[in-house]
Design a protein around this motif. Structure first.
Motif, PDB file in Angstrom:
ATOM      1  N   THR A  25       0.829  -1.201   0.000  1.00 51.88           N
ATOM      2  CA  THR A  25       0.000   0.000   0.000  1.00 51.88           C
ATOM      3  C   THR A  25       0.865   1.254   0.000  1.00 51.88           C
ATOM      4  N   GLU A  26       1.882   1.293   0.837  1.00 49.90           N
ATOM      5  CA  GLU A  26       2.768   2.455   0.882  1.00 49.90           C
ATOM      6  C   GLU A  26       3.495   2.636  -0.445  1.00 49.90           C
ATOM      7  N   LEU A  27       3.921   1.542  -1.044  1.00 46.87           N
ATOM      8  CA  LEU A  27       4.580   1.608  -2.348  1.00 46.87           C
ATOM      9  C   LEU A  27       3.610   2.119  -3.414  1.00 46.87           C
ATOM     10  N   ALA A  28       2.396   1.652  -3.366  1.00 48.94           N
ATOM     11  CA  ALA A  28       1.383   2.098  -4.330  1.00 48.94           C
ATOM     12  C   ALA A  28       1.129   3.596  -4.190  1.00 48.94           C
ATOM     13  N   LEU A  33       1.773   9.039  -6.294  1.00 47.86           N
ATOM     14  CA  LEU A  33       2.204  10.421  -6.123  1.00 47.86           C
ATOM     15  C   LEU A  33       3.164  10.829  -7.230  1.00 47.86           C
ATOM     16  N   LYS A  34       4.095   9.923  -7.581  1.00 48.31           N
ATOM     17  CA  LYS A  34       5.029  10.208  -8.678  1.00 48.31           C
ATOM     18  C   LYS A  34       4.285  10.399  -9.988  1.00 48.31           C
ATOM     19  N   GLU A  35       3.290   9.552 -10.223  1.00 46.96           N
ATOM     20  CA  GLU A  35       2.511   9.608 -11.470  1.00 46.96           C
ATOM     21  C   GLU A  35       1.465  10.716 -11.442  1.00 46.96           C
ATOM     22  N   LYS A  36       1.316  11.367 -10.291  1.00 45.44           N
ATOM     23  CA  LYS A  36       0.284  12.390 -10.088  1.00 45.44           C
ATOM     24  C   LYS A  36      -1.105  11.834 -10.395  1.00 45.44           C
ATOM     25  N   SER A  72      -4.716  16.244  -3.574  1.00 41.60           N
ATOM     26  CA  SER A  72      -4.955  15.948  -4.982  1.00 41.60           C
ATOM     27  C   SER A  72      -6.099  16.784  -5.532  1.00 41.60           C
ATOM     28  N   LYS A  73      -7.170  16.921  -4.755  1.00 45.99           N
ATOM     29  CA  LYS A  73      -8.311  17.719  -5.202  1.00 45.99           C
ATOM     30  C   LYS A  73      -7.942  19.177  -5.346  1.00 45.99           C
TER      31      LYS A  73
END
Length: 126
Positions: A25-28, A33-36, A72-73
């Motif tokens: 989950t943390e990796l995902a 976040l990297k992929e925005k 994100s929003k």
């Protein structure tokens, strides 16, 4: 005759599975976040291959997702693409409304003429 159950192996296995799920989950989340990418419970659950119910139960992860979801929003709301789309949408809406007002004005005039004609006939018949 009572048997002592050896549940230590089950507990260790459950803890191991939980820790693996937390790592996934943390990796995902980091990858998203990297992929925005959009971060919410559903997208994280799909990416990490865990259930949304599990995400909600894991308080630290749930808080992390909630925090990133809000960020994100707010980022999406500030993009210039959204502003440009909004401006073109406003222009199209204004043009549509102006055309509709013109149609209604013409219809209104026709109805006024009809009412005047009917009043005239009503007045002549009395």
């Amino acid at each position: 005759m009572s048997h002592d159950r050896n549940t230590q192996g089950l507990k260790e296995n459950a803890l191991k599975k939980k820790n693996e799920a937390i790592k996934r989950t943390e990796l995902a989340i980091k990858q998203m976040l990297k992929e925005k990418a959009t971060i919410n419970f559903k997208t994280v659950a799909e990416k990490a291959n865990v259930s949304t119910a599990w995400l909600y139960r894991e308080e630290s992860i749930a808080n992390q997702i909630k925090k990133h979801r809000v960020e994100s929003k707010s980022k999406c709301a500030n993009t210039s693409t959204l502003k440009n789309t909004s401006e073109s949408s406003k222009d199209a809406l204004i043009a549509t409304l102006k055309a509709r007002v013109k149609e209604l004005e013409i219809d209104n005039l026709e109805q006024k003429k009809t009412i005047e004609m009917l009043y005239g006939k009503l007045h002549d018949s009395t």
